[in-house]
Motif scaffolding. Structure first.
Motif, PDB file in Angstrom:
ATOM      1  N   PHE A 226       0.812  -1.215   0.000  1.00 27.22           N
ATOM      2  CA  PHE A 226       0.000   0.000   0.000  1.00 27.22           C
ATOM      3  C   PHE A 226       0.847   1.267   0.000  1.00 27.22           C
ATOM      4  O   PHE A 226       0.321   2.364  -0.130  1.00 27.22           O
ATOM      5  CB  PHE A 226      -0.923   0.009   1.229  1.00 27.22           C
ATOM      6  N   ASP A 227       2.162   1.117   0.174  1.00 27.43           N
ATOM      7  CA  ASP A 227       3.026   2.282   0.266  1.00 27.43           C
ATOM      8  C   ASP A 227       3.652   2.664  -1.071  1.00 27.43           C
ATOM      9  O   ASP A 227       4.483   3.570  -1.125  1.00 27.43           O
ATOM     10  CB  ASP A 227       4.152   2.027   1.286  1.00 27.43           C
ATOM     11  N   TYR A 228       3.305   2.000  -2.146  1.00 22.01           N
ATOM     12  CA  TYR A 228       3.852   2.349  -3.454  1.00 22.01           C
ATOM     13  C   TYR A 228       3.146   3.598  -4.000  1.00 22.01           C
ATOM     14  O   TYR A 228       1.937   3.763  -3.866  1.00 22.01           O
ATOM     15  CB  TYR A 228       3.688   1.194  -4.444  1.00 22.01           C
ATOM     16  N   ASP A 229       3.917   4.472  -4.614  1.00 16.68           N
ATOM     17  CA  ASP A 229       3.334   5.658  -5.240  1.00 16.68           C
ATOM     18  C   ASP A 229       3.957   5.833  -6.627  1.00 16.68           C
ATOM     19  O   ASP A 229       4.762   5.021  -7.076  1.00 16.68           O
ATOM     20  CB  ASP A 229       3.533   6.910  -4.370  1.00 16.68           C
ATOM     21  N   ALA A 230       3.581   6.893  -7.304  1.00 21.36           N
ATOM     22  CA  ALA A 230       4.020   7.092  -8.687  1.00 21.36           C
ATOM     23  C   ALA A 230       5.436   7.642  -8.776  1.00 21.36           C
ATOM     24  O   ALA A 230       5.962   7.800  -9.877  1.00 21.36           O
ATOM     25  CB  ALA A 230       3.056   8.038  -9.400  1.00 21.36           C
ATOM     26  N   GLY A 231       6.047   7.943  -7.652  1.00 16.70           N
ATOM     27  CA  GLY A 231       7.405   8.457  -7.673  1.00 16.70           C
ATOM     28  C   GLY A 231       7.439   9.962  -7.580  1.00 16.70           C
ATOM     29  O   GLY A 231       7.245  10.669  -8.576  1.00 16.70           O
ATOM     30  N   ASP A 232       7.669  10.487  -6.383  1.00 17.11           N
ATOM     31  CA  ASP A 232       7.727  11.935  -6.180  1.00 17.11           C
ATOM     32  C   ASP A 232       9.062  12.356  -5.595  1.00 17.11           C
ATOM     33  O   ASP A 232       9.183  13.409  -4.973  1.00 17.11           O
ATOM     34  CB  ASP A 232       6.591  12.400  -5.267  1.00 17.11           C
ATOM     35  N   GLY A 233      10.075  11.502  -5.795  1.00 17.19           N
ATOM     36  CA  GLY A 233      11.381  11.804  -5.253  1.00 17.19           C
ATOM     37  C   GLY A 233      11.572  11.372  -3.818  1.00 17.19           C
ATOM     38  O   GLY A 233      12.628  11.600  -3.239  1.00 17.19           O
ATOM     39  N   ARG A 234      10.564  10.740  -3.227  1.00 21.39           N
ATOM     40  CA  ARG A 234      10.667  10.313  -1.837  1.00 21.39           C
ATOM     41  C   ARG A 234      10.598   8.799  -1.711  1.00 21.39           C
ATOM     42  O   ARG A 234      10.232   8.272  -0.666  1.00 21.39           O
ATOM     43  CB  ARG A 234       9.562  10.959  -1.000  1.00 21.39           C
ATOM     44  N   GLY A 235      10.931   8.095  -2.746  1.00 25.90           N
ATOM     45  CA  GLY A 235      10.915   6.647  -2.713  1.00 25.90           C
ATOM     46  C   GLY A 235      11.962   6.071  -3.625  1.00 25.90           C
ATOM     47  O   GLY A 235      12.822   6.779  -4.167  1.00 25.90           O
ATOM     48  N   TRP A 236      11.891   4.761  -3.826  1.00 25.34           N
ATOM     49  CA  TRP A 236      12.879   4.049  -4.639  1.00 25.34           C
ATOM     50  C   TRP A 236      12.119   3.062  -5.524  1.00 25.34           C
ATOM     51  O   TRP A 236      11.190   2.399  -5.045  1.00 25.34           O
ATOM     52  CB  TRP A 236      13.844   3.293  -3.733  1.00 25.34           C
ATOM     53  N   PRO A 237      12.477   2.971  -6.786  1.00 24.06           N
ATOM     54  CA  PRO A 237      11.729   2.063  -7.673  1.00 24.06           C
ATOM     55  C   PRO A 237      11.927   0.600  -7.286  1.00 24.06           C
ATOM     56  O   PRO A 237      13.047   0.134  -7.128  1.00 24.06           O
ATOM     57  CB  PRO A 237      12.317   2.360  -9.053  1.00 24.06           C
ATOM     58  N   GLY A 239      10.602  -3.351  -8.361  1.00 29.79           N
ATOM     59  CA  GLY A 239       9.937  -4.094  -9.419  1.00 29.79           C
ATOM     60  C   GLY A 239      10.403  -3.634 -10.788  1.00 29.79           C
ATOM     61  O   GLY A 239      11.376  -2.893 -10.934  1.00 29.79           O
ATOM     62  N   LYS A 240       9.700  -4.039 -11.834  1.00 23.33           N
ATOM     63  CA  LYS A 240      10.088  -3.755 -13.207  1.00 23.33           C
ATOM     64  C   LYS A 240       9.987  -2.264 -13.520  1.00 23.33           C
ATOM     65  O   LYS A 240       8.989  -1.618 -13.199  1.00 23.33           O
ATOM     66  CB  LYS A 240       9.196  -4.539 -14.181  1.00 23.33           C
ATOM     67  N   GLY A 241      11.024  -1.738 -14.148  1.00 22.84           N
ATOM     68  CA  GLY A 241      10.991  -0.352 -14.606  1.00 22.84           C
ATOM     69  C   GLY A 241      10.937   0.632 -13.452  1.00 22.84           C
ATOM     70  O   GLY A 241      11.527   0.424 -12.398  1.00 22.84           O
ATOM     71  N   ALA A 242      10.233   1.714 -13.676  1.00 19.75           N
ATOM     72  CA  ALA A 242      10.164   2.790 -12.675  1.00 19.75           C
ATOM     73  C   ALA A 242       8.725   3.220 -12.447  1.00 19.75           C
ATOM     74  O   ALA A 242       8.413   4.407 -12.420  1.00 19.75           O
ATOM     75  CB  ALA A 242      11.013   3.968 -13.132  1.00 19.75           C
ATOM     76  N   SER A 243       7.840   2.239 -12.308  1.00 20.61           N
ATOM     77  CA  SER A 243       6.428   2.562 -12.113  1.00 20.61           C
ATOM     78  C   SER A 243       5.996   2.450 -10.660  1.00 20.61           C
ATOM     79  O   SER A 243       5.063   3.130 -10.237  1.00 20.61           O
ATOM     80  CB  SER A 243       5.553   1.646 -12.976  1.00 20.61           C
ATOM     81  N   SER A 244       6.652   1.592  -9.876  1.00 26.63           N
ATOM     82  CA  SER A 244       6.288   1.400  -8.473  1.00 26.63           C
ATOM     83  C   SER A 244       7.441   1.871  -7.596  1.00 26.63           C
ATOM     84  O   SER A 244       8.555   1.354  -7.690  1.00 26.63           O
ATOM     85  CB  SER A 244       5.985  -0.073  -8.186  1.00 26.63           C
TER      86      SER A 244
END
Length: 441
Positions: A226-237, A239-244
């Motif tokens: 539930f903690d996955y987001d679209a990527g706002d600079g406050r997380g790390w990719p 899984g595949k690619g850079a979507s999660s």
């Protein structure tokens, strides 16, 4: 209820859905010690608790640790009446009146969530059953969990006590180079596992045969989907690619230690700071001066290079007539500056039975009394000091964190300083070398 602090039943259901999605191809975000003469016989110490709540272990090197335990709804495992009896000591040396976790504070980098895992998220109530393979060579005790979520969690086989080798306790070649003195160290290990949402916390207490105590918390389990987001600079990719992107967050763990050195709650706190100066004229190298500061009032302390603290017995001395003490040895930490109570590494407060948790303190201590440890440092004289230690970890997730997540540890130690007159594991052949020199050298 916050989505990543869900009940065990909902967690299992969600995990089942995640596994089903994955199945469908979808992406979700000791060697022998030297023989030693036995100490003079002494009366067996009176037990401080019933057999069911007693832990006593004599290690292979001759040291015996004794303690009691009980279990609290929020804090989980609490250790009481901790004593240490190394070889050569005729009676146990009391160390701690009580020791426990005092909070696990988990703020998220994006500001969306902030948790107090002990006092708000059911840490103590979610004690996990341990399989025999998780407690090799040891004993798993049954714990009665106060106010358990359901009947299945009222009595849990959740407390492991075992021993574990740690490698060399010491090694020294003799002066004549024809003998090596060495011993392989052994530890008593006491631990529980508590689940909070998707995390599982291993709370470990490790008691060495030389008197050192290590307190560690290891975080494992799963990254919350539930903690996955679209990527706002406050997380790390993840899984595949850079979507999660898994949202970064901190784990600020607090411990509460109430010392009982030599059986007295009275004690003093000392701070030592060392400063290096460049070589003076005629000196070969730099000099270093260590300064003692007596901590007589409550203190919020910051760990610094060449700074350390010790808690000193008010009544007991070792056989060299030196005051017994325990030194606080901080572990690696990432200081979290987002809240006042996480801005310091150690707090020394005057004992107050109402002050139990470093933040979100649950007992009602009266009007005007703060609910976090920083507010309790208000100038009181220290006669019965309580030590609060804060160790932080900033968790920026990585691909290797799934699945399951490897354990990441954070913690600290307390080390005996002048508790015994010599190394408590000293072999008999070296027992006369206490402060002595040989051949005038």
């Amino acid at each position: 209820m916050p989505v990543n602090r869900i009940s065990p039943a909902r967690r299992r259901a969600a995990l089942g859905l995640s596994l089903a999605a994955l199945a469908a191809g979808l992406t979700t975000g000791a060697g022998p010690a030297e023989a030693r003469p036995k100490p003079a016989a002494a009366p067996v110490p009176a037990a401080d608790c019933s057999m069911a709540y007693r832990i006593e272990q004599k290690l292979a090197t001759g040291t015996t640790w004794r303690m009691c335990w009980h279990y609290e709804k929020e804090a989980g495992l609490v250790l009481d009446h901790v004593s240490y009896q190394p070889p050569g000591e005729s009676r146990p040396i009391k160390v701690l009146a009580s020791a426990k976790l005092a909070q696990i504070h988990v703020p998220y980098d994006d500001g969306s969530n902030e948790y107090s895992d002990l006092t708000e998220a059911g840490f103590g109530q979610n004690l996990m059953d341990l399989a025999p393979a998780e407690c090799p060579g040891g004993t798993i005790k049954t714990v009665k969990v106060p106010e358990a979520w359901d009947t299945a969690h009222q009595r849990v086989k959740g407390l492991c006590t075992t021993t574990r080798a740690r490698g060399h306790a010491y090694r020294m070649q003799s002066d004549t180079a024809n003998k090596v003195y060495q011993a392989q160290g052994k530890d008593l290990l006491v631990y529980t596992v508590n689940q909070v949402g998707w995390y599982e916390y291993i709370t470990e207490w490790r008691f060495q045969d030389d008197g050192t105590i290590h307190m560690n918390v290891g975080a494992t389990g799963s990254l919350s989907p539930f903690d996955y987001d679209a990527g706002d600079g406050r997380g790390w990719p993840i899984g595949k690619g850079a979507s999660s992107y898994a949202t970064s967050h901190s784990h600020n763990v607090f411990w509460r230690l109430d010392f009982d050195l030599d059986g007295s709650s009275k004690g003093r706190v000392e701070q030592y700071d060392s400063v290096v100066s460049p070589p003076a004229h005629g000196q070969q190298g730099p000099t270093e001066k260590t300064t003692l500061t007596k901590v007589t009032k409550e203190l919020a302390g910051d760990a610094m290079n060449s700074r350390w603290w010790r808690v000193v017995s008010a009544s007991g001395k070792n056989k060299d007539d030196h005051a017994r003490s325990y030194e606080i040895v901080p572990g690696p930490t990432t200081e979290y500056l987002g809240r006042p109570f996480t801005k310091h590494d150690v707090y020394f407060t005057e004992y107050n039975p109402c002050e139990q948790f470093a933040s979100d303190n649950l007992p009602n201590c009266g009007a005007g009394h703060g609910t976090s440890v920083d507010t309790w440092v208000n100038g009181q004289t220290l006669t019965h000091p309580v030590v609060w230690v804060n160790v932080g970890f900033h968790h920026i997730a990585r691909d290797e964190d799934q699945q399951p997540m490897p354990v990441h540890w954070q913690g600290f130690s307390i080390a005996p300083r002048d508790v015994t007159a010599m190394n408590p594991l000293t072999p008999p052949a070296l027992a006369d070398q206490n402060g002595h020199t040989h051949d005038g050298s």
